[in-house]
Design a protein around this motif. Structure first.
Motif, PDB file in Angstrom:
ATOM      1  N   PHE A 182       2.301  18.126  -3.831  1.00 33.72           N
ATOM      2  CA  PHE A 182       2.229  16.683  -4.084  1.00 33.72           C
ATOM      3  C   PHE A 182       3.623  16.099  -4.331  1.00 33.72           C
ATOM      4  CE2 PHE A 182      -2.403  17.068  -5.468  1.00 33.72           C
ATOM      5  CZ  PHE A 182      -2.861  16.351  -4.398  1.00 33.72           C
ATOM      6  N   ALA A 183       4.463  16.840  -5.052  1.00 33.21           N
ATOM      7  CA  ALA A 183       5.818  16.359  -5.336  1.00 33.21           C
ATOM      8  C   ALA A 183       6.628  16.228  -4.046  1.00 33.21           C
ATOM      9  CB  ALA A 183       6.516  17.302  -6.319  1.00 33.21           C
ATOM     10  N   ILE A 184       6.517  17.243  -3.167  1.00 33.66           N
ATOM     11  CA  ILE A 184       7.218  17.183  -1.872  1.00 33.66           C
ATOM     12  C   ILE A 184       6.688  16.017  -1.034  1.00 33.66           C
ATOM     13  CG2 ILE A 184       7.575  18.396   0.314  1.00 33.66           C
ATOM     14  CD1 ILE A 184       7.513  21.012  -1.301  1.00 33.66           C
ATOM     15  N   THR A 185       5.367  15.822  -1.064  1.00 33.53           N
ATOM     16  CA  THR A 185       4.770  14.697  -0.338  1.00 33.53           C
ATOM     17  C   THR A 185       5.306  13.364  -0.850  1.00 33.53           C
ATOM     18  OG1 THR A 185       2.738  15.986  -0.009  1.00 33.53           O
ATOM     19  CG2 THR A 185       2.593  13.609   0.333  1.00 33.53           C
ATOM     20  N   ALA A 186       5.480  13.250  -2.177  1.00 33.64           N
ATOM     21  CA  ALA A 186       6.016  12.017  -2.759  1.00 33.64           C
ATOM     22  C   ALA A 186       7.449  11.777  -2.306  1.00 33.64           C
ATOM     23  CB  ALA A 186       5.937  12.086  -4.285  1.00 33.64           C
ATOM     24  N   VAL A 187       8.251  12.848  -2.257  1.00 32.54           N
ATOM     25  CA  VAL A 187       9.640  12.718  -1.805  1.00 32.54           C
ATOM     26  C   VAL A 187       9.680  12.263  -0.344  1.00 32.54           C
ATOM     27  CG1 VAL A 187      11.765  13.983  -1.320  1.00 32.54           C
ATOM     28  CG2 VAL A 187      10.533  14.384  -3.464  1.00 32.54           C
ATOM     29  N   ILE A 188       8.832  12.868   0.488  1.00 31.72           N
ATOM     30  CA  ILE A 188       8.784  12.484   1.909  1.00 31.72           C
ATOM     31  C   ILE A 188       8.345  11.030   2.062  1.00 31.72           C
ATOM     32  CG2 ILE A 188       7.608  12.926   4.108  1.00 31.72           C
ATOM     33  CD1 ILE A 188       7.450  15.876   3.288  1.00 31.72           C
ATOM     34  N   GLN A 189       7.337  10.622   1.269  1.00 30.84           N
ATOM     35  CA  GLN A 189       6.855   9.243   1.318  1.00 30.84           C
ATOM     36  C   GLN A 189       7.973   8.271   0.931  1.00 30.84           C
ATOM     37  OE1 GLN A 189       4.125   7.819   2.288  1.00 30.84           O
ATOM     38  NE2 GLN A 189       3.970   5.867   1.224  1.00 30.84           N
ATOM     39  N   ALA A 190       8.694   8.593  -0.154  1.00 31.01           N
ATOM     40  CA  ALA A 190       9.791   7.720  -0.602  1.00 31.01           C
ATOM     41  C   ALA A 190      10.901   7.672   0.442  1.00 31.01           C
ATOM     42  CB  ALA A 190      10.332   8.219  -1.942  1.00 31.01           C
ATOM     43  N   TRP A 191      11.192   8.815   1.067  1.00 32.50           N
ATOM     44  CA  TRP A 191      12.238   8.861   2.101  1.00 32.50           C
ATOM     45  C   TRP A 191      11.852   8.017   3.307  1.00 32.50           C
ATOM     46  CZ3 TRP A 191      17.118   9.877   2.736  1.00 32.50           C
ATOM     47  CH2 TRP A 191      17.628  10.123   4.008  1.00 32.50           C
TER      48      TRP A 191
ATOM     49  N   LEU B 184       0.822  -1.209   0.000  1.00 28.02           N
ATOM     50  CA  LEU B 184       0.000   0.000   0.000  1.00 28.02           C
ATOM     51  C   LEU B 184       0.859   1.263   0.000  1.00 28.02           C
ATOM     52  CD1 LEU B 184      -2.848  -1.003   2.489  1.00 28.02           C
ATOM     53  CD2 LEU B 184      -2.990  -0.808   0.010  1.00 28.02           C
ATOM     54  N   GLU B 185       2.015   1.209   0.634  1.00 28.11           N
ATOM     55  CA  GLU B 185       2.911   2.366   0.610  1.00 28.11           C
ATOM     56  C   GLU B 185       3.382   2.659  -0.815  1.00 28.11           C
ATOM     57  OE1 GLU B 185       5.957   1.291   3.352  1.00 28.11           O
ATOM     58  OE2 GLU B 185       5.022   2.335   5.038  1.00 28.11           O
ATOM     59  N   TRP B 186       3.689   1.609  -1.579  1.00 25.88           N
ATOM     60  CA  TRP B 186       4.100   1.809  -2.971  1.00 25.88           C
ATOM     61  C   TRP B 186       2.941   2.334  -3.816  1.00 25.88           C
ATOM     62  CZ3 TRP B 186       8.709   2.257  -4.956  1.00 25.88           C
ATOM     63  CH2 TRP B 186       9.805   1.684  -4.305  1.00 25.88           C
ATOM     64  N   VAL B 187       1.746   1.806  -3.567  1.00 26.43           N
ATOM     65  CA  VAL B 187       0.571   2.297  -4.298  1.00 26.43           C
ATOM     66  C   VAL B 187       0.334   3.772  -3.998  1.00 26.43           C
ATOM     67  CG1 VAL B 187      -1.933   2.076  -4.541  1.00 26.43           C
ATOM     68  CG2 VAL B 187      -0.521   0.022  -4.404  1.00 26.43           C
ATOM     69  N   THR B 188       0.462   4.160  -2.726  1.00 25.38           N
ATOM     70  CA  THR B 188       0.297   5.555  -2.343  1.00 25.38           C
ATOM     71  C   THR B 188       1.329   6.440  -3.015  1.00 25.38           C
ATOM     72  OG1 THR B 188      -0.604   4.922  -0.187  1.00 25.38           O
ATOM     73  CG2 THR B 188       0.232   7.156  -0.395  1.00 25.38           C
ATOM     74  N   LEU B 189       2.568   5.980  -3.070  1.00 21.82           N
ATOM     75  CA  LEU B 189       3.628   6.753  -3.720  1.00 21.82           C
ATOM     76  C   LEU B 189       3.318   6.982  -5.193  1.00 21.82           C
ATOM     77  CD1 LEU B 189       6.398   8.094  -3.604  1.00 21.82           C
ATOM     78  CD2 LEU B 189       7.431   5.846  -4.036  1.00 21.82           C
ATOM     79  N   VAL B 190       2.848   5.939  -5.866  1.00 24.47           N
ATOM     80  CA  VAL B 190       2.498   6.069  -7.289  1.00 24.47           C
ATOM     81  C   VAL B 190       1.358   7.064  -7.475  1.00 24.47           C
ATOM     82  CG1 VAL B 190       1.546   4.833  -9.277  1.00 24.47           C
ATOM     83  CG2 VAL B 190       3.347   3.778  -7.906  1.00 24.47           C
ATOM     84  N   ILE B 191       0.342   6.992  -6.593  1.00 22.23           N
ATOM     85  CA  ILE B 191      -0.805   7.901  -6.704  1.00 22.23           C
ATOM     86  C   ILE B 191      -0.371   9.349  -6.486  1.00 22.23           C
ATOM     87  CG2 ILE B 191      -2.961   8.601  -5.592  1.00 22.23           C
ATOM     88  CD1 ILE B 191      -3.562   5.659  -5.104  1.00 22.23           C
ATOM     89  N   VAL B 192       0.472   9.591  -5.472  1.00 23.83           N
ATOM     90  CA  VAL B 192       0.917  10.959  -5.199  1.00 23.83           C
ATOM     91  C   VAL B 192       1.742  11.499  -6.363  1.00 23.83           C
ATOM     92  CG1 VAL B 192       2.266  12.411  -3.641  1.00 23.83           C
ATOM     93  CG2 VAL B 192       0.859  10.596  -2.715  1.00 23.83           C
ATOM     94  N   LEU B 193       2.615  10.671  -6.928  1.00 25.17           N
ATOM     95  CA  LEU B 193       3.392  11.102  -8.097  1.00 25.17           C
ATOM     96  C   LEU B 193       2.476  11.420  -9.275  1.00 25.17           C
ATOM     97  CD1 LEU B 193       6.417   8.634  -7.969  1.00 25.17           C
ATOM     98  CD2 LEU B 193       6.491  11.117  -7.650  1.00 25.17           C
ATOM     99  N   ALA B 194       1.451  10.578  -9.468  1.00 30.70           N
ATOM    100  CA  ALA B 194       0.509  10.822 -10.561  1.00 30.70           C
ATOM    101  C   ALA B 194      -0.256  12.126 -10.348  1.00 30.70           C
ATOM    102  CB  ALA B 194      -0.470   9.645 -10.678  1.00 30.70           C
ATOM    103  N   LEU B 195      -0.637  12.419  -9.094  1.00 26.34           N
ATOM    104  CA  LEU B 195      -1.330  13.667  -8.785  1.00 26.34           C
ATOM    105  C   LEU B 195      -0.418  14.866  -9.031  1.00 26.34           C
ATOM    106  CD1 LEU B 195      -3.197  12.622  -5.519  1.00 26.34           C
ATOM    107  CD2 LEU B 195      -4.262  13.222  -7.691  1.00 26.34           C
ATOM    108  N   ALA B 196       0.859  14.734  -8.685  1.00 23.87           N
ATOM    109  CA  ALA B 196       1.813  15.821  -8.928  1.00 23.87           C
ATOM    110  C   ALA B 196       1.964  16.082 -10.419  1.00 23.87           C
ATOM    111  CB  ALA B 196       3.166  15.483  -8.299  1.00 23.87           C
TER     112      ALA B 196
END
Length: 227
Positions: free
Chosen positions: A190-199, A72-84
């Motif tokens: 959204f991009a910053i959120t994706a970076v934080i999620q990946a980190w 689910l963490e990977w799915v969330t990361l993909v969704i946030v990147l797509a939103l960005a």
């Protein structure tokens, strides 16, 4: 009343940091209006209270679902990147300034359900808070406590989302409803959120690897983990 107010306060404060769902609600309010954004918020809080209820009655099961949370963490990361990407695309096309992911034909209530269902952030958040409240004996394993706790959580989440829904409209009015600027700002968030999620995922993986003891050599006793 105490557990109701505790659930509402924790939920409200937990909804204020920038995240995928509250920023999505803000963007929907700007592009589609308040009512669709409220429908989106109701869909997301419905899933959240279901997750909380499941975590209360099945704590041991929830604690063991590490692989599911990882997926689910990977799915969330993909969704946030797509939103960005979608927000940046909308910003670079002023004639069509709506986010193509958030402004689709899917009902906003269903969209809120789907986006919250694949976002695992609230699961460990509420698992941790519920454990603390059980330890402090503020929350007791009783149906009436669970019900009031969940009602408080739902109202707190709704109030937190309303801050972003109406705050987004206020920001839009201050910059004269310039959709391009708004989309650049929201895309950046959204991009910053994706970076934080990946980190966070990277740090969690590194920590897990360090905690795992090395495989013993043939004829060697396994080394016990130390402090």
């Amino acid at each position: 009343m105490k557990i109701f107010l505790t659930g509402m306060l924790v939920s409200f404060l937990g909804s204020l940091p920038l995240g995928t769902l509250n920023i999505a609600a803000m963007q929907i309010s700007i592009s589609d209006g308040v009512l669709p954004a409220v429908y989106f918020a109701f869909g997301s809080l419905l899933v959240e209270v279901i997750y909380v209820r499941l975590s209360l009655v099945a704590m041991d099961w929830v604690r063991k679902q590490e692989k599911l949370f990882r997926i689910l963490e990977w799915v969330t990361l993909v969704i946030v990147l797509a939103l960005a990407v979608a927000s940046f695309w909308a910003a670079s096309h002023p004639t069509n300034s709506a986010n193509p992911i958030l402004s689709n034909t899917l009902p906003r209530f269903v969209l809120g359900i789907v986006m919250c269902a694949v976002n695992p952030v609230q699961i460990p958040f509420w698992f941790g808070w519920s454990t603390v409240l059980f330890t402090k004996k503020v929350l007791l394993p009783r149906s009436d406590h669970y019900n009031w706790y969940i009602i408080g959580i739902g109202l707190g989440t709704l109030a937190g989302n309303c801050v972003f829904i109406f705050g987004g409209l206020l920001i839009a009015s201050r910059i004269n409803n310039n959709q391009s600027i708004l989309n650049w700002i929201i895309g950046g968030i959204f991009a910053i959120t994706a970076v934080i999620q990946a980190w966070r995922m990277f740090i969690k993986k590194e920590t897990s690897n360090k905690l795992d003891p090395p495989d013993p050599q043939p004829g060697q006793e396994p080394e016990m983990p130390r402090k």
